[in-house]
Motif scaffolding. Structure first.
Motif, PDB file in Angstrom:
ATOM      1  N   MET A 151       0.834  -1.209   0.000  1.00  0.00           N
ATOM      2  CA  MET A 151       0.000   0.000   0.000  1.00  0.00           C
ATOM      3  C   MET A 151       0.862   1.250   0.000  1.00  0.00           C
ATOM      4  O   MET A 151       0.605   2.203  -0.764  1.00  0.00           O
ATOM      5  N   MET A 152       1.902   1.263   0.831  1.00  0.00           N
ATOM      6  CA  MET A 152       2.772   2.429   0.889  1.00  0.00           C
ATOM      7  C   MET A 152       3.596   2.587  -0.391  1.00  0.00           C
ATOM      8  O   MET A 152       3.906   3.703  -0.807  1.00  0.00           O
ATOM      9  N   TYR A 153       3.936   1.472  -1.018  1.00  0.00           N
ATOM     10  CA  TYR A 153       4.646   1.553  -2.297  1.00  0.00           C
ATOM     11  C   TYR A 153       3.749   2.181  -3.363  1.00  0.00           C
ATOM     12  O   TYR A 153       4.213   2.986  -4.173  1.00  0.00           O
ATOM     13  N   THR A 154       2.468   1.817  -3.342  1.00  0.00           N
ATOM     14  CA  THR A 154       1.511   2.407  -4.293  1.00  0.00           C
ATOM     15  C   THR A 154       1.340   3.896  -4.035  1.00  0.00           C
ATOM     16  O   THR A 154       1.345   4.709  -4.971  1.00  0.00           O
ATOM     17  N   VAL A 155       1.190   4.262  -2.767  1.00  0.00           N
ATOM     18  CA  VAL A 155       1.063   5.687  -2.422  1.00  0.00           C
ATOM     19  C   VAL A 155       2.339   6.434  -2.816  1.00  0.00           C
ATOM     20  O   VAL A 155       2.287   7.537  -3.377  1.00  0.00           O
ATOM     21  N   GLY A 156       3.484   5.833  -2.521  1.00  0.00           N
ATOM     22  CA  GLY A 156       4.745   6.469  -2.885  1.00  0.00           C
ATOM     23  C   GLY A 156       4.925   6.606  -4.385  1.00  0.00           C
ATOM     24  O   GLY A 156       5.493   7.590  -4.871  1.00  0.00           O
ATOM     25  N   PHE A 157       4.435   5.618  -5.128  1.00  0.00           N
ATOM     26  CA  PHE A 157       4.514   5.700  -6.591  1.00  0.00           C
ATOM     27  C   PHE A 157       3.660   6.846  -7.116  1.00  0.00           C
ATOM     28  O   PHE A 157       4.051   7.556  -8.047  1.00  0.00           O
ATOM     29  N   ILE A 158       2.502   7.048  -6.503  1.00  0.00           N
ATOM     30  CA  ILE A 158       1.608   8.134  -6.944  1.00  0.00           C
ATOM     31  C   ILE A 158       2.217   9.492  -6.643  1.00  0.00           C
ATOM     32  O   ILE A 158       2.153  10.414  -7.470  1.00  0.00           O
ATOM     33  N   PHE A 159       2.848   9.612  -5.461  1.00  0.00           N
ATOM     34  CA  PHE A 159       3.379  10.920  -5.039  1.00  0.00           C
ATOM     35  C   PHE A 159       4.900  11.036  -5.213  1.00  0.00           C
ATOM     36  O   PHE A 159       5.518  11.905  -4.611  1.00  0.00           O
ATOM     37  N   ASN A 160       5.474  10.156  -6.033  1.00  0.00           N
ATOM     38  CA  ASN A 160       6.901  10.238  -6.380  1.00  0.00           C
ATOM     39  C   ASN A 160       7.818  10.156  -5.155  1.00  0.00           C
ATOM     40  O   ASN A 160       8.747  10.961  -5.001  1.00  0.00           O
ATOM     41  N   THR A 161       7.554   9.189  -4.302  1.00  0.00           N
ATOM     42  CA  THR A 161       8.433   8.954  -3.153  1.00  0.00           C
ATOM     43  C   THR A 161       9.614   8.103  -3.591  1.00  0.00           C
ATOM     44  O   THR A 161       9.439   7.066  -4.231  1.00  0.00           O
ATOM     45  N   ASP A 162      10.801   8.547  -3.251  1.00  0.00           N
ATOM     46  CA  ASP A 162      12.024   7.889  -3.718  1.00  0.00           C
ATOM     47  C   ASP A 162      12.430   6.758  -2.774  1.00  0.00           C
ATOM     48  O   ASP A 162      13.413   6.835  -2.035  1.00  0.00           O
ATOM     49  N   LEU A 163      11.635   5.687  -2.775  1.00  0.00           N
ATOM     50  CA  LEU A 163      11.929   4.495  -1.978  1.00  0.00           C
ATOM     51  C   LEU A 163      11.613   3.259  -2.806  1.00  0.00           C
ATOM     52  O   LEU A 163      10.561   3.187  -3.445  1.00  0.00           O
ATOM     53  N   THR A 164      12.521   2.298  -2.781  1.00  0.00           N
ATOM     54  CA  THR A 164      12.273   1.043  -3.486  1.00  0.00           C
ATOM     55  C   THR A 164      11.390   0.125  -2.635  1.00  0.00           C
ATOM     56  O   THR A 164      11.161   0.384  -1.444  1.00  0.00           O
ATOM     57  N   GLY A 165      10.934  -0.947  -3.263  1.00  0.00           N
ATOM     58  CA  GLY A 165      10.100  -1.890  -2.530  1.00  0.00           C
ATOM     59  C   GLY A 165      10.827  -2.532  -1.362  1.00  0.00           C
ATOM     60  O   GLY A 165      10.267  -2.689  -0.270  1.00  0.00           O
ATOM     61  N   LEU A 166      12.093  -2.911  -1.556  1.00  0.00           N
ATOM     62  CA  LEU A 166      12.863  -3.520  -0.474  1.00  0.00           C
ATOM     63  C   LEU A 166      13.140  -2.528   0.646  1.00  0.00           C
ATOM     64  O   LEU A 166      13.152  -2.903   1.829  1.00  0.00           O
ATOM     65  N   GLN A 167      13.353  -1.269   0.310  1.00  0.00           N
ATOM     66  CA  GLN A 167      13.553  -0.256   1.353  1.00  0.00           C
ATOM     67  C   GLN A 167      12.286  -0.064   2.174  1.00  0.00           C
ATOM     68  O   GLN A 167      12.349   0.083   3.404  1.00  0.00           O
ATOM     69  N   LEU A 168      11.140  -0.100   1.512  1.00  0.00           N
ATOM     70  CA  LEU A 168       9.874   0.011   2.243  1.00  0.00           C
ATOM     71  C   LEU A 168       9.649  -1.205   3.136  1.00  0.00           C
ATOM     72  O   LEU A 168       9.162  -1.068   4.269  1.00  0.00           O
ATOM     73  N   LEU A 169       9.990  -2.383   2.640  1.00  0.00           N
ATOM     74  CA  LEU A 169       9.861  -3.586   3.476  1.00  0.00           C
ATOM     75  C   LEU A 169      10.743  -3.486   4.714  1.00  0.00           C
ATOM     76  O   LEU A 169      10.369  -3.942   5.793  1.00  0.00           O
ATOM     77  N   THR A 170      11.908  -2.860   4.555  1.00  0.00           N
ATOM     78  CA  THR A 170      12.800  -2.673   5.701  1.00  0.00           C
ATOM     79  C   THR A 170      12.195  -1.714   6.713  1.00  0.00           C
ATOM     80  O   THR A 170      12.147  -1.997   7.924  1.00  0.00           O
ATOM     81  N   VAL A 171      11.708  -0.579   6.238  1.00  0.00           N
ATOM     82  CA  VAL A 171      11.161   0.450   7.133  1.00  0.00           C
ATOM     83  C   VAL A 171       9.914  -0.056   7.849  1.00  0.00           C
ATOM     84  O   VAL A 171       9.782   0.067   9.077  1.00  0.00           O
ATOM     85  N   THR A 172       8.984  -0.627   7.098  1.00  0.00           N
ATOM     86  CA  THR A 172       7.745  -1.116   7.719  1.00  0.00           C
ATOM     87  C   THR A 172       8.002  -2.334   8.599  1.00  0.00           C
ATOM     88  O   THR A 172       7.322  -2.545   9.605  1.00  0.00           O
ATOM     89  N   GLY A 173       8.997  -3.155   8.210  1.00  0.00           N
ATOM     90  CA  GLY A 173       9.316  -4.332   9.025  1.00  0.00           C
ATOM     91  C   GLY A 173       9.843  -3.958  10.391  1.00  0.00           C
ATOM     92  O   GLY A 173       9.431  -4.541  11.411  1.00  0.00           O
ATOM     93  N   TYR A 174      10.733  -2.982  10.445  1.00  0.00           N
ATOM     94  CA  TYR A 174      11.237  -2.539  11.743  1.00  0.00           C
ATOM     95  C   TYR A 174      10.157  -1.811  12.542  1.00  0.00           C
ATOM     96  O   TYR A 174      10.256  -1.690  13.766  1.00  0.00           O
ATOM     97  N   GLY A 175       9.132  -1.339  11.846  1.00  0.00           N
ATOM     98  CA  GLY A 175       8.007  -0.719  12.551  1.00  0.00           C
ATOM     99  C   GLY A 175       7.243  -1.703  13.418  1.00  0.00           C
ATOM    100  O   GLY A 175       6.513  -1.301  14.337  1.00  0.00           O
ATOM    101  N   LEU A 176       7.409  -3.018  13.159  1.00  0.00           N
ATOM    102  CA  LEU A 176       6.744  -4.035  13.975  1.00  0.00           C
ATOM    103  C   LEU A 176       7.367  -4.187  15.352  1.00  0.00           C
ATOM    104  O   LEU A 176       6.813  -4.873  16.211  1.00  0.00           O
TER     105      LEU A 176
END
Length: 252
Positions: A151-176
């Protein structure tokens, strides 16, 4: 003059013909046996080569994943603490780390499993039911991690967020990490269902963790207004899902 057919066949000729037939049969048999042996050896060689190639390809694929899991305990510990520190610079690199998030997912699944067992109030659980609970816990932890990241990758794609899918998995994973901190006290029977304690932990760790994810995504979004929208989306989803987990798997 002897009539045709009256002459008897020569016994020596019959013996010679029999020996020749036996020689030919033996040669044919040896040739067939040799060809079959060569064919079997060729098939065995091809099968062994294919198996070795498969093993090599598998090792090569695993070796490609090694950089994502090869992290020192000190690095993982540092990222755990930083996941509760809502601060990120635009030029700060997000290191891809799958080891910490995967371990946190298994930890969260274990916590949810204990909470579900505690909620049955001491009733005996069959083996089949226990396997179902374990599957549910794993599906909840890993399912949320992957779905939230998508979901965050889709939102980031719409608003031109400079994060790859693996970087998002890292950020959200540590959020757990905050999820584990807020739900672990519920594993203690005397604290199971203590809403005041959970609310306090949620207000502190849940807010810090959700803000961290939002801040990282906002810092990687060029437009400030769009960055604010990305921040709100990440913050609200991660913040509220923790309440859903607590209400769904914790009972007094």
């Amino acid at each position: 003059m002897e009539p045709p057919g009256a002459r008897e066949s020569d016994p020596s000729v019959d013996v010679t013909d029999g020996l020749l037939s036996s020689e030919v049969t033996r040669e044919i048999g040896e040739k067939v046996t040799r060809e079959i042996g060569q064919k079997i050896a060729s098939n065995a060689l091809e099968a062994g080569t294919a198996k070795a190639k498969t093993l090599f390809d598998t090792y090569a694929r695993v070796d490609l994943l090694r950089p994502y899991f090869d992290h020192t305990p000190s690095d993982v510990r540092s990222r755990l603490f930083r996941s509760l520190w809502p601060r990120a610079a635009a030029d700060e690199a997000v290191v891809v780390d799958m080891y910490g998030p995967v371990m946190l997912n298994f930890t969260l699944a274990g916590v949810l499993l204990v909470l579900m067992k505690t909620s049955v109030h001491g009733k005996q659980i069959s083996t089949g039911a226990e396997e179902t609970l374990m599957g549910t816990a794993l599906a909840q932890s890993f399912g949320y991690w992957v779905t939230f990241s998508a979901m965050m990758y889709t939102v980031g794609f719409i608003f031109n967020t400079d994060l790859t899918g693996l970087q998002l998995l890292t950020v959200t994973g540590y959020g757990l990490f905050a999820y584990c901190l807020c739900l672990i006290p519920g594993m203690v029977p005397s604290l199971t269902g203590d809403r005041e304690l959970f609310t306090t932990l949620w207000a502190i760790f849940g807010t810090l963790s959700a803000a961290k994810i939002g801040v990282v995504m906002r810092s990687k979004t060029a437009d400030k207004k769009q960055g604010a929208l990305v921040f709100m989306a990440a913050f609200v989803i991660h913040w509220l899902w923790l309440i859903r987990l607590h209400r769904g798997y914790t009972h007094k």
